[in-house]
Write an enzyme that holds these catalytic residues in place. Structure first.
Site, PDB file in Angstrom:
ATOM      1  CG  ASP A 179      23.367 -58.140  81.502  1.00  0.00           C
ATOM      2  OD1 ASP A 179      24.494 -57.861  81.924  1.00  0.00           O
ATOM      3  OD2 ASP A 179      23.050 -58.058  80.294  1.00  0.00           O
ATOM      4  CG  HIS A 189      21.108 -62.895  82.415  1.00  0.00           C
ATOM      5  ND1 HIS A 189      21.643 -63.516  81.308  1.00  0.00           N
ATOM      6  CD2 HIS A 189      20.532 -61.747  81.976  1.00  0.00           C
ATOM      7  CE1 HIS A 189      21.374 -62.781  80.236  1.00  0.00           C
ATOM      8  NE2 HIS A 189      20.706 -61.705  80.612  1.00  0.00           N
TER       9      HIS A 189
HETATM   10 ZN   LIG Z   1      18.850 -57.808  80.603  1.00  0.00          ZN
END
Ligand SMILES: [Zn+2]
Length: 235
Positions: free
Chosen positions: A55, A198
């Site tokens: 992400d 991430h």
């Molecule tokens: Zn996020």
């Protein structure tokens, strides 16, 4: 003296000649045993697929992450923020070129349930445009920031043809998890499941080779996430 040296060299030469012969014989035997039954390494069987997700990109870390993923034979879903896709369209194209799938992670990463429907719509719509405009295709997967959602968020996502994807396993990389802990989180994935990671996490980047080894050891492969089921499937 001359004779001794000559005999010595001959003995060494004989020994040197015998080694490649033995090696060749061993190789021939191994080939004869394994060739009919074992497939090439690159065709290793996938007993199941898992969904790796990253992400918050694209960012200055994206190029290194893509390099690590491709080096280790992994494909993943990148849930991009629209604002970053708009700022760095070349990185969105790089994600696609590296074999990744690009999803929608909102435009500015707000707490969507705290917003009205018009603002939610804008966050999602502008990200669809930014990713498509960059050459990332029109996303079919949506991950709400923080995994926070409600009926309105889900309905707006559906209006844009997006399936909401949360996660089964949280790597905790956003919470300072060590590389070891991230590797261990990936080791808990079972077939069909999705893990949250991430784009910006250095520990996650460092974990990529060991995640790949762990999956291979368990007969799992990195797949795409089906917009129909929300589960990881063959690419
Ligand atoms: Zn996020």
């Amino acid at each position: 003296m001359t004779q001794h040296t000559a005999r010595h060299v001959t003995r060494q030469q004989r020994k040197a000649r015998r080694l490649p012969l033995l090696a060749a014989a061993a190789l021939a035997a191994a080939t004869a045993l394994t060739a009919p039954t074992v497939a090439p390494a690159h065709a290793a069987a996938c007993n199941g697929y898992v969904g790796l997700t990253f992400d918050d990109g694209p960012s200055g870390n994206t190029t290194a992450l893509l390099s690590a993923l491709t080096r280790n034979g992994l494909r993943a879903t990148m849930f991009d923020q629209g604002q970053y896709a708009a700022a760095s369209p070349a990185l969105v194209r790089a994600q696609v070129s590296a074999g990744m799938w690009v999803g929608n992670h909102s435009y500015t990463h707000p707490h969507l349930p705290q917003l009205g429907q018009a603002q939610i719509d804008s966050e999602i719509a502008r990200t669809q445009q930014a990713v498509a405009g960059a050459g990332g295709g029109t996303p079919v997967l949506f991950r709400p920031p923080y995994g926070e959602t409600n009926a309105t968020v889900k309905a707006v996502a559906a209006k844009y043809g997006l399936t909401q994807i949360i996660w089964d396993v949280d790597s905790q990389d956003w919470n300072g998890a060590s590389t070891d802990a991230i590797v261990q989180a990936a080791a808990r994935l079972t077939a069909g499941q999705v893990i949250l990671m991430h784009d910006w996490s250095a520990n996650t980047l460092a974990a990529v080779p060991r995640i790949a080894q762990g999956l291979t050891g368990r007969g799992l492969c990195a797949g795409r996430i089906s917009p129909t089921t929300g589960r990881a499937v063959a690419p």
